[in-house]
Design a protein around this motif. Structure first.
Motif, PDB file in Angstrom:
ATOM      1  N   HIS A 154       0.813  -1.207   0.000  1.00 16.94           N
ATOM      2  CA  HIS A 154       0.000   0.000   0.000  1.00 16.94           C
ATOM      3  C   HIS A 154       0.855   1.269   0.000  1.00 16.94           C
ATOM      4  N   THR A 155       0.212   2.370  -0.322  1.00 14.24           N
ATOM      5  CA  THR A 155       0.852   3.679  -0.286  1.00 14.24           C
ATOM      6  C   THR A 155       0.300   4.478   0.893  1.00 14.24           C
ATOM      7  N   ALA A 156       0.943   5.607   1.171  1.00 10.45           N
ATOM      8  CA  ALA A 156       0.464   6.481   2.244  1.00 10.45           C
ATOM      9  C   ALA A 156      -0.930   7.009   1.912  1.00 10.45           C
ATOM     10  N   GLU A 157      -1.150   7.320   0.642  1.00 10.73           N
ATOM     11  CA  GLU A 157      -2.462   7.824   0.217  1.00 10.73           C
ATOM     12  C   GLU A 157      -3.545   6.772   0.440  1.00 10.73           C
ATOM     13  N   GLU A 158      -3.222   5.503   0.163  1.00 11.18           N
ATOM     14  CA  GLU A 158      -4.186   4.422   0.389  1.00 11.18           C
ATOM     15  C   GLU A 158      -4.488   4.256   1.872  1.00 11.18           C
ATOM     16  N   SER A 159      -3.491   4.492   2.714  1.00 11.37           N
ATOM     17  CA  SER A 159      -3.709   4.402   4.160  1.00 11.37           C
ATOM     18  C   SER A 159      -4.726   5.437   4.622  1.00 11.37           C
ATOM     19  N   LEU A 160      -4.555   6.661   4.169  1.00 11.51           N
ATOM     20  CA  LEU A 160      -5.484   7.727   4.557  1.00 11.51           C
ATOM     21  C   LEU A 160      -6.883   7.457   4.015  1.00 11.51           C
ATOM     22  N   LYS A 161      -6.960   6.969   2.788  1.00  5.45           N
ATOM     23  CA  LYS A 161      -8.254   6.639   2.192  1.00  5.45           C
ATOM     24  C   LYS A 161      -8.920   5.489   2.941  1.00  5.45           C
ATOM     25  N   ALA A 162      -8.099   4.513   3.387  1.00  7.02           N
ATOM     26  CA  ALA A 162      -8.630   3.356   4.119  1.00  7.02           C
ATOM     27  C   ALA A 162      -9.274   3.794   5.433  1.00  7.02           C
ATOM     28  N   ILE A 163      -8.612   4.698   6.140  1.00 10.16           N
ATOM     29  CA  ILE A 163      -9.165   5.196   7.400  1.00 10.16           C
ATOM     30  C   ILE A 163     -10.487   5.915   7.154  1.00 10.16           C
ATOM     31  N   GLU A 164     -10.509   6.762   6.128  1.00  8.78           N
ATOM     32  CA  GLU A 164     -11.727   7.502   5.789  1.00  8.78           C
ATOM     33  C   GLU A 164     -12.864   6.552   5.395  1.00  8.78           C
ATOM     34  N   ASP A 169       4.977  10.823  11.189  1.00  8.22           N
ATOM     35  CA  ASP A 169       4.035   9.697  11.199  1.00  8.22           C
ATOM     36  C   ASP A 169       2.971   9.883  12.282  1.00  8.22           C
ATOM     37  N   LEU A 170       3.420  10.276  13.463  1.00 11.18           N
ATOM     38  CA  LEU A 170       2.484  10.475  14.572  1.00 11.18           C
ATOM     39  C   LEU A 170       1.538  11.639  14.286  1.00 11.18           C
ATOM     40  N   GLU A 171       2.066  12.697  13.707  1.00 17.71           N
ATOM     41  CA  GLU A 171       1.247  13.864  13.378  1.00 17.71           C
ATOM     42  C   GLU A 171       0.138  13.491  12.403  1.00 17.71           C
ATOM     43  N   ILE A 172       0.492  12.721  11.365  1.00 15.21           N
ATOM     44  CA  ILE A 172      -0.513  12.320  10.370  1.00 15.21           C
ATOM     45  C   ILE A 172      -1.539  11.374  10.989  1.00 15.21           C
ATOM     46  N   ALA A 173      -1.052  10.401  11.775  1.00 15.45           N
ATOM     47  CA  ALA A 173      -1.967   9.436  12.401  1.00 15.45           C
ATOM     48  C   ALA A 173      -2.960  10.142  13.313  1.00 15.45           C
ATOM     49  N   LEU A 174      -2.473  11.050  14.129  1.00 13.09           N
ATOM     50  CA  LEU A 174      -3.343  11.740  15.079  1.00 13.09           C
ATOM     51  C   LEU A 174      -4.312  12.680  14.372  1.00 13.09           C
ATOM     52  N   SER A 175      -3.922  13.201  13.212  1.00 14.25           N
ATOM     53  CA  SER A 175      -4.818  14.088  12.467  1.00 14.25           C
ATOM     54  C   SER A 175      -6.070  13.361  11.988  1.00 14.25           C
ATOM     55  N   GLN A 176      -5.981  12.024  11.892  1.00 11.84           N
ATOM     56  CA  GLN A 176      -7.121  11.207  11.463  1.00 11.84           C
ATOM     57  C   GLN A 176      -8.058  10.863  12.620  1.00 11.84           C
ATOM     58  N   ASN A 177      -7.622  11.166  13.830  1.00 11.56           N
ATOM     59  CA  ASN A 177      -8.413  10.948  15.046  1.00 11.56           C
ATOM     60  C   ASN A 177      -8.955   9.524  15.184  1.00 11.56           C
ATOM     61  N   PRO A 178      -8.089   8.522  15.047  1.00 13.19           N
ATOM     62  CA  PRO A 178      -8.551   7.154  15.334  1.00 13.19           C
ATOM     63  C   PRO A 178      -8.760   7.021  16.836  1.00 13.19           C
ATOM     64  N   ARG A 179      -9.627   6.124  17.247  1.00 14.29           N
ATOM     65  CA  ARG A 179      -9.887   5.977  18.686  1.00 14.29           C
ATOM     66  C   ARG A 179      -8.815   5.128  19.374  1.00 14.29           C
ATOM     67  N   HIS A 180      -7.991   4.462  18.559  1.00 19.02           N
ATOM     68  CA  HIS A 180      -7.005   3.540  19.128  1.00 19.02           C
ATOM     69  C   HIS A 180      -5.766   3.517  18.243  1.00 19.02           C
ATOM     70  N   ILE A 181      -4.587   3.495  18.874  1.00 11.43           N
ATOM     71  CA  ILE A 181      -3.325   3.389  18.140  1.00 11.43           C
ATOM     72  C   ILE A 181      -2.453   2.338  18.821  1.00 11.43           C
ATOM     73  N   SER A 182      -1.932   1.405  18.041  1.00 10.76           N
ATOM     74  CA  SER A 182      -0.961   0.431  18.540  1.00 10.76           C
ATOM     75  C   SER A 182       0.378   0.732  17.874  1.00 10.76           C
ATOM     76  N   SER A 183       1.450   0.663  18.629  1.00  7.09           N
ATOM     77  CA  SER A 183       2.750   0.987  18.052  1.00  7.09           C
ATOM     78  C   SER A 183       3.814   0.062  18.615  1.00  7.09           C
ATOM     79  N   TYR A 184       4.610  -0.491  17.714  1.00  8.06           N
ATOM     80  CA  TYR A 184       5.620  -1.476  18.091  1.00  8.06           C
ATOM     81  C   TYR A 184       6.979  -1.077  17.535  1.00  8.06           C
ATOM     82  N   CYS A 185       8.015  -1.463  18.252  1.00  5.37           N
ATOM     83  CA  CYS A 185       9.372  -1.130  17.830  1.00  5.37           C
ATOM     84  C   CYS A 185       9.850  -2.099  16.746  1.00  5.37           C
TER      85      CYS A 185
END
Length: 375
Positions: free
Chosen positions: A133-143, A172-188
């Motif tokens: 996937h691309t970054a654009e597809e990620s944003l579209k998927a959330i929407e 990455d965090l700025e873009i993710a938070l701009s989408q206002n998901p109710r939950h975020i999981s993050s792994y190293c």
């Protein structure tokens, strides 16, 4: 209560940082679903009588590759063979699989939480991860997920990609938070053996980020999530107060769960076990009636350490009274010198006979648990 975890061992592509199989062969997929349904039938007595299944989780690999028919068959088997009181049905999905038809089908089947494997919004890093996937597809998927009515939505991110600074991670965090998901999981991002990334590292083709660099990114993650109003209810999981993932929460709190599929793990409340990892052997052995599950009998010490390792990662912490009743060991007395050191270093809080990690302590969760392990 209990949960069922369905492990789907297929991916669309070979990712550098994991070792999932990446076949999309339709016949093999059909055989795998047949086998998963057969295992669900064979292990229907795994839970104690009257123990209702609260959660179903489709994870591992790329469960969103499953057709509506496949998902329907698996869910029907669970519905007809297990006592249910469902609170949540989760599906891990790739952004490029979130078509309108798929989203509508999943919703119709009762799937109410999506965990979207975005990993990063940076095009170059996505290429490195070999993601489709691309970054654009990620944003579209959330929407698209939101517009289809999925209120329970989790975005999965990876930190620790080696770089000269933290700008990529902050973005990455700025873009993710701009989408206002109710939950975020993050792994190293970690280098695991028997993966492409592990082989690259071994041959000197890839240099992992330093532990200090990854720790700094974890601190940035924690602060960003806190500032945005998320609760870090488990080391890697952040949710709005009413949006904690129920299956994840139950796992870390030691609720029994049945793992179905190749390499899936199970926990019956006292002992753990795992399925054979090889796909072909998993399918063959189920057909011939051979065992595909190896049970691990935990000693009291092992069970106590298991509880320590998982509970200490949560916002609820480790209950020392429960641990003493469960194992017979008074940890506060046995490890009083360690407790003293952890308090002095401001790594733990002690509240009504519980150990809860401070923000500083969360950086060292595993090593703190290990320091408290019983012999």
């Amino acid at each position: 209560m209990s949960g069922i975890y369905i492990h789907i061992p297929f991916c669309k592509q070979a990712c550098h940082y994991c070792d999932f199989h990446f076949s999309t062969n339709k016949d093999l997929m059909e055989d795998m679903v047949d086998s998963i349904c057969l295992e669900l039938e064979q292990r229907k007595d795994f839970f104690q009588k009257g123990d209702a299944v609260k959660t179903v989780y489709f994870g591992g690999g790329t469960p969103s590759l499953l057709s509506k028919h496949h998902l329907e068959r698996i869910l029907e088997k669970i519905t007809t063979r297990y006592s249910l009181d469902l609170e949540e049905v989760t599906l891990e999905a790739n952004p490029d699989d979130l078509s309108t038809s798929n989203l509508q089908n999943w919703k119709a089947l009762g799937i109410d939480r999506l965990s979207i494997g975005i990993q990063t919004f940076n095009p170059e890093i996505l290429k490195f991860y070999n993601r489709a996937h691309t970054a654009e597809e990620s944003l579209k998927a959330i929407e698209s997920a939101k517009s289809t009515g999925f209120e329970k939505l989790s975005v999965d991110l990876i930190y620790g990609f080696p770089s000269t600074n933290h700008d990529l991670w902050k973005r990455d965090l700025e873009i993710a938070l701009s989408q206002n998901p109710r939950h975020i999981s993050s792994y190293c991002l970690t280098v695991e053996p028997k993966t492409a990334l592990g082989n690259w590292h071994k041959k000197g083709k890839y240099k992992a980020a330093s532990e200090d660099f990854a720790a700094e990114q974890f601190e940035i993650l924690m602060q960003s999530m806190e500032d945005a109003g998320y609760v870090q209810y488990e080391i890697s999981n952040f949710g709005k107060s009413d949006q904690f993932a129920i299956h994840n929460t139950n796992y870390w709190l030691g609720v029994p769960y049945l793992g179905i599929g190749p390499s899936a793990h199970s926990f019956d409340g006292k002992n753990r076990g795992s399925n054979i990892a090889n796909n072909a052997q998993y399918i063959k052995k189920l057909k011939t009636g051979e065992s595909i599950y190896a049970k691990e009998i935990l000693s009291k010490e092992d069970a106590a350490n298991d509880y320590l390792l998982t509970s200490l990662r949560t916002i609820w912490g480790t209950d020392l009274t429960y641990l003493k009743d469960y194992s017979g060991y008074d940890l506060a007395d046995l490890k009083k010198d360690t407790f003293k050191m952890l308090r002095q270093e401001k790594l733990i809080l002690e509240d009504t006979n519980k150990i809860i990690l401070t923000k500083k302590g969360r950086l060292l969760a595993d090593s703190i648990a290990e320091s408290l392990f019983l012999p």
